[in-house]
Design an enzyme around this catalytic site. Sequence first.
Site, PDB file in Angstrom:
ATOM      1  N   ILE A  48       1.111  -1.005  -0.078  1.00 32.21           N
ATOM      2  CA  ILE A  48       0.073   0.167  -0.101  1.00 32.21           C
ATOM      3  C   ILE A  48       1.046   1.503  -0.471  1.00 32.21           C
ATOM      4  CG2 ILE A  48      -1.195   1.522   1.731  1.00 32.21           C
ATOM      5  CD1 ILE A  48      -2.429  -1.850   2.666  1.00 32.21           C
ATOM      6  N   ASP A 124      -0.024  13.251  10.286  1.00 34.90           N
ATOM      7  CA  ASP A 124      -0.408  11.684   9.542  1.00 34.90           C
ATOM      8  C   ASP A 124      -1.173  12.007   9.062  1.00 34.90           C
ATOM      9  OD1 ASP A 124      -0.833   9.461   7.856  1.00 34.90           O
ATOM     10  OD2 ASP A 124       0.633   8.223   8.775  1.00 34.90           O
ATOM     11  N   ARG A 126      -3.288  10.021   6.702  1.00 37.06           N
ATOM     12  CA  ARG A 126      -4.008   9.369   5.991  1.00 37.06           C
ATOM     13  C   ARG A 126      -4.946   8.281   6.479  1.00 37.06           C
ATOM     14  NH1 ARG A 126       1.834   6.871   3.991  1.00 37.06           N
ATOM     15  NH2 ARG A 126       2.137   7.163   6.111  1.00 37.06           N
TER      16      ARG A 126
END
EC number: 3.5.4.25
Length: 192
Positions: A48, A124, A126
């Site tokens: 990923i 982060d 994400r």
Amino acid sequence: MIEFYAKAKLPSRFGNFDIYVFKNDENKDHAVIVNGDIYGRENVPVRIHSECLTGDIMGSLRCDCRDQLLTSLKMIGQSEYGMLIYLRQEGRGIGLLNKIKAYSLEDQGLDTVEANLEQGLPADARNYNFAVEVIKYFKIKSVELITNNPEKIKFLEENGIKISKRIPIIIEPNAFDKFYLETKKDKMGHLL
Ligand SMILES: Nc1nc2c(ncn2[C@@H]2O[C@H](COP(=O)(O)OP(=O)(O)OP(=O)(O)O)[C@@H](O)[C@H]2O)c(=O)[nH]1
Ligand SMILES: [Zn+2]
């Protein structure tokens, strides 16, 4: 939710892949690169990968992204089957503009985490929902995840994906990304 949109052959220097694009909630053109028949299988090597325009495309030495991308495509191409999910989450999800602002702060001495926080942004930003949906779409029974990032493992497991193995992807540091990689290890818990 994702919905199949298009599939085509993608012959590449790393193997004869297929490329899939799905409609998804984020309305982003994430790309899914598949080698061989992954449907319903166990122990599927999966990478990923989060988009990094500066590294993946321009060959920037500030990060290890490009080497990780090429190494994992090579790994997947050499395996009987495997998949790379290319997520359009530039700059750990903060986008190119904010990432370059972060770089500018890093040029002044901040580390990669501080440079995001200084802008009022998460270290982060994400999520891996799309990746979870794709793995489920292909009814993959278990995944060999190519990563050093424990957050990815945690997110997938919490969302019902079985990880049979982690495949480390360690790239030798260079003079420009040494501090960046140290910060990933010290502050972000990367298994380096
Ligand atoms: N905000 C920010 N993003 C960066 C910086 N350097 C690289 N990135 C982004 O970080 C992402 C790559 O994430 P990494 O944490 O290096 O690696 P990872 O993919 O989470 O972990 P691995 O699976 O082990 O490779 C890409 O989206 C890059 O654009 C930086 O200094 N600041
Ligand atoms: Zn990068």
